[in-house]
Design an enzyme around this catalytic site. Structure first.
Site, PDB file in Angstrom:
ATOM      1  N   HIS A 122      33.726 -32.342 -37.156  1.00 31.76           N
ATOM      2  CA  HIS A 122      33.915 -32.676 -35.732  1.00 31.76           C
ATOM      3  C   HIS A 122      32.528 -32.862 -35.118  1.00 31.76           C
ATOM      4  O   HIS A 122      31.562 -32.245 -35.566  1.00 31.76           O
ATOM      5  CB  HIS A 122      34.647 -31.501 -35.082  1.00 31.76           C
ATOM      6  CG  HIS A 122      35.043 -31.688 -33.659  1.00 31.76           C
ATOM      7  ND1 HIS A 122      34.162 -31.515 -32.617  1.00 31.76           N
ATOM      8  CD2 HIS A 122      36.225 -32.026 -33.101  1.00 31.76           C
ATOM      9  CE1 HIS A 122      34.797 -31.727 -31.472  1.00 31.76           C
ATOM     10  NE2 HIS A 122      36.052 -32.039 -31.730  1.00 31.76           N
ATOM     11  N   ASP A 199      32.883 -23.778 -39.086  1.00 24.50           N
ATOM     12  CA  ASP A 199      33.594 -24.197 -37.889  1.00 24.50           C
ATOM     13  C   ASP A 199      35.076 -23.929 -38.165  1.00 24.50           C
ATOM     14  O   ASP A 199      35.722 -24.671 -38.913  1.00 24.50           O
ATOM     15  CB  ASP A 199      33.328 -25.683 -37.628  1.00 24.50           C
ATOM     16  CG  ASP A 199      34.205 -26.235 -36.506  1.00 24.50           C
ATOM     17  OD1 ASP A 199      35.119 -25.525 -36.049  1.00 24.50           O
ATOM     18  OD2 ASP A 199      33.967 -27.397 -36.101  1.00 24.50           O
ATOM     19  N   LYS A 225      43.205 -23.238 -28.968  1.00 21.84           N
ATOM     20  CA  LYS A 225      43.959 -23.769 -30.116  1.00 21.84           C
ATOM     21  C   LYS A 225      44.779 -22.657 -30.774  1.00 21.84           C
ATOM     22  O   LYS A 225      45.450 -22.870 -31.773  1.00 21.84           O
ATOM     23  CB  LYS A 225      42.997 -24.374 -31.151  1.00 21.84           C
ATOM     24  CG  LYS A 225      42.201 -25.566 -30.609  1.00 21.84           C
ATOM     25  CD  LYS A 225      41.328 -26.162 -31.679  1.00 21.84           C
ATOM     26  CE  LYS A 225      40.232 -27.048 -31.148  1.00 21.84           C
ATOM     27  NZ  LYS A 225      40.679 -28.310 -30.580  1.00 21.84           N
ATOM     28  N   CYS A 363      37.038 -37.185 -32.273  1.00 24.57           N
ATOM     29  CA  CYS A 363      35.673 -36.616 -32.247  1.00 24.57           C
ATOM     30  C   CYS A 363      35.138 -36.471 -33.669  1.00 24.57           C
ATOM     31  O   CYS A 363      34.470 -35.479 -34.004  1.00 24.57           O
ATOM     32  CB  CYS A 363      35.623 -35.272 -31.515  1.00 24.57           C
ATOM     33  SG  CYS A 363      36.186 -35.365 -29.833  1.00 24.57           S
TER      34      CYS A 363
HETATM   35  N1  C6P Z   1      39.146 -30.479 -31.624  1.00 20.13           N
HETATM   36  C1  C6P Z   1      40.995 -32.010 -31.485  1.00 20.13           C
HETATM   37  O1  C6P Z   1      41.863 -32.641 -30.862  1.00 20.13           O
HETATM   38  P1  C6P Z   1      36.234 -26.919 -28.389  1.00 20.13           P
HETATM   39  O2  C6P Z   1      36.428 -28.201 -27.649  1.00 20.13           O
HETATM   40  O3  C6P Z   1      34.844 -26.362 -28.235  1.00 20.13           O
HETATM   41  O4  C6P Z   1      37.302 -25.909 -28.109  1.00 20.13           O
HETATM   42  O5  C6P Z   1      36.433 -27.264 -29.939  1.00 20.13           O
HETATM   43  C2  C6P Z   1      35.659 -28.258 -30.538  1.00 20.13           C
HETATM   44  C3  C6P Z   1      36.090 -28.460 -31.955  1.00 20.13           C
HETATM   45  C4  C6P Z   1      35.233 -28.103 -32.970  1.00 20.13           C
HETATM   46  N2  C6P Z   1      35.577 -28.213 -34.250  1.00 20.13           N
HETATM   47  C5  C6P Z   1      36.772 -28.690 -34.625  1.00 20.13           C
HETATM   48  C6  C6P Z   1      37.115 -28.774 -36.076  1.00 20.13           C
HETATM   49  C7  C6P Z   1      37.682 -29.095 -33.647  1.00 20.13           C
HETATM   50  O6  C6P Z   1      38.860 -29.565 -34.026  1.00 20.13           O
HETATM   51  C8  C6P Z   1      37.333 -29.003 -32.277  1.00 20.13           C
HETATM   52  C9  C6P Z   1      38.244 -29.504 -31.211  1.00 20.13           C
HETATM   53  C10 C6P Z   1      40.141 -31.025 -30.731  1.00 20.13           C
HETATM   54  O7  C6P Z   1      40.832 -32.158 -32.686  1.00 20.13           O
HETATM   55  C11 C6P Z   1      39.572 -31.629 -29.496  1.00 20.13           C
HETATM   56  S1  C6P Z   1      38.392 -32.873 -29.842  1.00 20.13           S
END
Ligand code: C6P
Length: 405
Positions: A122, A199, A225, A363
């Protein structure tokens, strides 16, 4: 076995209709929904416990402080960290990774050093490292994948050199669902004396995570999540690494002493929690963890796995549907493309059928480039989804195809 109807009754939002259609929520990898016990815990906090923490001796401040620190212990136990002080509350996975970049990377990575990432990452686990490389003159090395979306471990092993300083790996890919063999990859990195950041944004909600068993050095994940609130996340770090790091943000509650000449810092975890933290959200995250554990992470994983299998079988049998990401080990994410139809049209038309999926590059633009696609449609399942909702997805895809027939 989960009693799905009972579970669904805990999630009022799942009873919504979109237009005249029942909501079929398959965007759980973006954010999962919040059950009643978490909302009730948040309400109880606001009604009976709310105050700033760590600062006052009055009843409410002590109650809020106790609840916030208890939330840290809940996270510690959830990921099996050795000590509660190894759990840092952040605003989410993104901030957790940025904390490692600023706190560890800027201190220990120098010109000519190398950081290993993977092509599945990501942007949250790419961009901070680009920033660091640009600042320090370090370079990124990238683990490639095969066409199924599995990391090429033979290449991974060749990427290490005596300049490798850090490995940053997604535990589960958000765009493809691939579960990466991180335990082995960590062992390889440690054999080279290199620490590993995982991650875990897409793993913590679905798998039983044990940071001691994985032997990772840092682990990042988000509350939203995991059926918890937005604005809260976690960075787990080995105590000795956290202690060696410099703070990322300066301000109240992270200091030992401040004079006009200089500041000294509080011990971990406070050193990394400057300012008033998201107190309610941390308590909500702990309630979400309690909720998931009351169902059982193994039962959650088993149910999601059977949904994934069923959805994979049904979509694979549909003409004009191509599954993107067919790793042998997968979490409940199904990315797909419909022949001749743009993913954004797929998302819009599925929405008209009440089916919520995410479309776009997720992303993960470097991954899309590797796969030779601009975007995908992605259905991502949670433990409260049902086979009937997979059927609704299939029916929705058929109706999208009919519009373009
Ligand atoms: N992925 C998706 O729809 P945040 O935004 O900080 O809570 O998480 C970021 C993030 C980092 N690593 C991974 C593997 C992720 O999947 C995500 C967030 C969401 O896939 C929003 S882009």
């Amino acid at each position: 076995m989960l009693d799905i109807e009972r579970v669904r009754a805990d999630f009022p939002i799942l009873a919504l209709t979109v237009g005249s259609k029942p909501l079929v929520y398959l965007d759980n990898a973006a954010s999962s929904q919040m059950p009643n016990p978490v909302m009730e815990r948040l309400l109880r906090y606001q009604r009976q416990e709310h105050a700033n923490i760590h600062r006052a001796v009055h009843y409410l401040s002590e109650t809020a402080t106790a609840a916030y620190e208890a939330a840290r212990c809940t996270v510690q136990q959830f990921i099996h960290a050795r000590e509660a002080r190894e759990v840092i509350f952040t605003s989410g996975t993104t901030e957790s990774i940025n904390l490692v970049m600023h706190g560890w990377g800027r201190k220990f990575i120098n010109a000519g050093d190398e950081i290993i990432i993977t092509v599945l990452e990501h942007h949250s686990n790419i961009v901070p490292w680009h920033m660091l490389c640009a600042e320090k003159g370090a370079t990124l090395k990238v683990v490639p994948i095969n066409d199924a979306g599995e990391l090429q471990l033979d290449v991974y092993e060749t990427l290490f050199s005596d300049r490798t300083r850090l490995v940053c790996l997604g535990h589960v890919s958000n765009a493809l669902g691939s579960i990466n063999p991180v335990k082995n990859m960590i062992a390889t990195a440690h054999a080279h004396g290199v620490p590993v950041l995982l991650d875990g944004a897409q793993a913590a909600p679905h798998l039983h995570v044990d940071v001691q068993d994985l032997d990772c050095d840092f682990y990042a994940f988000s509350g939203h999540k995991l059926c918890g609130p937005t604005g809260i996340g976690v960075l787990y770090g080995r105590a000795e690494l956290l202690e060696a790091m410099q703070p990322f943000k300066g301000g109240g509650d992270m200091i030992h002493t401040v004079t006009l000449e200089k500041s000294t810092y509080a011990p971990i975890p406070n050193k990394f929690e400057a300012g008033t933290p998201p107190i309610a959200a941390a308590i909500g995250l702990a309630a979400a963890i309690d909720y998931l554990q009351s169902l059982g992470m193994d039962a959650i994983a088993a149910h999601e796995h059977s949904l994934l299998q069923y959805a994979t079988e049904r979509l694979s049998a549909m003409p004009g549907v191509r599954l993107i990401g067919t790793a042998r080990e997968k979490a409940a994410v199904l990315s797909f493309a419909l022949q001749g139809i743009h993913p954004h049209d797929v998302g819009t038309l599925l929405n008209a059928e009440g089916v919520a999926v995410r479309t776009g590059h997720h992303c993960a633009q470097p991954l899309m480039q590797r796969l030779g696609v601009a975007a995908t449609a992605r259905a991502s399942f949670a433990f409260y989804n049902t086979p009937a909702e997979v059927d609704a997805l299939v029916a929705g895809i058929r109706s999208v195809q009919q519009v373009f027939a």
